[in-house]
Design an enzyme around this catalytic site. Structure first.
Site, PDB file in Angstrom:
ATOM      1  N   ARG A  64      30.051  28.549  45.864  1.00  0.00           N
ATOM      2  CA  ARG A  64      30.170  30.020  45.880  1.00  0.00           C
ATOM      3  C   ARG A  64      31.567  30.425  46.341  1.00  0.00           C
ATOM      4  O   ARG A  64      31.876  30.430  47.525  1.00  0.00           O
ATOM      5  CB  ARG A  64      29.121  30.597  46.834  1.00  0.00           C
ATOM      6  N   HIS A 157      35.954  32.922  36.908  1.00  0.00           N
ATOM      7  CA  HIS A 157      35.152  33.853  37.727  1.00  0.00           C
ATOM      8  C   HIS A 157      35.815  34.005  39.107  1.00  0.00           C
ATOM      9  O   HIS A 157      35.286  33.558  40.127  1.00  0.00           O
ATOM     10  CB  HIS A 157      33.748  33.251  37.842  1.00  0.00           C
ATOM     11  N   GLU A 259      37.224  38.959  36.935  1.00  0.00           N
ATOM     12  CA  GLU A 259      37.058  37.752  36.124  1.00  0.00           C
ATOM     13  C   GLU A 259      37.668  37.918  34.736  1.00  0.00           C
ATOM     14  O   GLU A 259      37.436  38.935  34.081  1.00  0.00           O
ATOM     15  CB  GLU A 259      35.554  37.456  35.987  1.00  0.00           C
TER      16      GLU A 259
END
Ligand SMILES: O=P(O)(O)OC[C@H]1O[C@H](O)[C@H](O)[C@@H](O)[C@@H]1O
Length: 285
Positions: A64, A157, A259
């Site tokens: 993450r 991302h 992103e």
């Protein structure tokens, strides 16, 4: 003492990674797990990428934070696992160099028996991370070595670290059409001069060909893309920790994802052909 530019193996929370440095003091860390950039510190600056303290680094789920590579599917735009197949795969180093103040490393990941059971295509994904002064370049190339065309969506991302998400503004989206993924509605046109995050945001801005500016009280980042048609802006807002157990309660305040994406229209890559895209982030002040 002036640091020597280098690319050296390192360990980042137990996962094998490479640390890049430049002679003027910039550094970056890219993980072999996921081919994922996890740190970028321009000369004399703070960390620019958010990585959750609850991130999992054992490959059982995607890390993450940083810059996950999403391919061949963006988010849930299809039947594959969310964001595709590469985030928990091991990548290999294909190139590294230091010249003219720039340090770069390239990582590759291709199809294997496991990927082909989910997505029956040959592919070669190569991510190049280059740091130079105040600038970061992330280049993604996707090659089709197979005998049939493939179509993909995807993204870099990027989790940009911010001091307080409610105090940043993202400029450059005015006038673009976007899909608000939180509403079951048709695309609408952006009419705000800048995007300010005051609630959950999950939007796909279409055909974004211009540079964006992310401003907060301390500094301004310029964000530019080539090859990627769209820009996705995401922040999960309050309560995110219930939906994303690898985020802590206040983490949503510490990042904004901007992103570089191919989301609206899948791109087809013919046999023997290559698609290429880049996201560049520069500290402007
Ligand atoms: O939790 P993840 O699989 O990393 O996805 C995190 C987010 O990625 C993108 O920005 C999507 O637009 C979001 O809808 C998604 O929730």
């Amino acid at each position: 003492m002036t640091p020597l530019p280098s690319v050296t193996p390192c360990d980042f929370h137990g996962t094998p990674a490479l640390r890049l440095t430049t002679g003027d003091g910039a550094s970056a860390v890219v993980s072999l797990l996921g081919g994922q950039l996890l740190s970028w510190v321009p000369p004399g600056e703070k960390e620019q990428l958010f990585v959750s303290e609850r991130a999992v680094f054992d490959g059982s789920k995607p890390i993450r934070g940083g810059v996950p590579v999403c391919f061949p599917q963006f988010a849930d735009l299809g039947g594959l696992p969310k964001h595709g197949l590469l985030r928990t795969r091991r990548w290999e180093v294909s190139d590294q160099s230091q010249h003219n103040g720039c340090t770069l490393v390239s990582l590759v990941c291709g199809d294997d028996a496991a990927s082909r059971t989910l997505w029956p295509h040959a592919f070669r994904a190569e991510l190049t991370v280059a740091i130079e002064g105040e600038r970061l370049d992330l280049e993604l190339s996707l090659t089709n070595p197979g005998e049939a065309p493939f179509a993909f969506t995807g993204a870099l991302h990027t989790y940009l670290k911010v001091a307080e998400v409610e105090e940043v503004s993202l400029e450059g989206l005015y006038g673009l059409d976007y899909l608000d993924k939180l509403k079951d509605a048709a695309p609408t046109r952006e009419t705000a001069p800048s995007l300010v995050v005051e609630r959950e945001v999950d939007r796909i801005y279409y055909d974004c060909a211009r540079p964006l500016l992310l401003r907060d009280e301390q500094h301004t980042l310029g964000i530019n893309t080539e090859g990627f048609s769209d820009v996705v802006v995401w922040n999960p807002w309050e309560g995110a920790e219930a939906r994303f157990p690898d985020l802590a309660a206040k983490d949503f305040r510490r990042f904004l994802c901007v992103e570089a994406a191919v989301a609206r229209q899948p791109v087809t890559v013919a046999p023997g052909e290559e698609w290429w895209g880049r996201q560049t982030v520069v500290v402007l002040s």
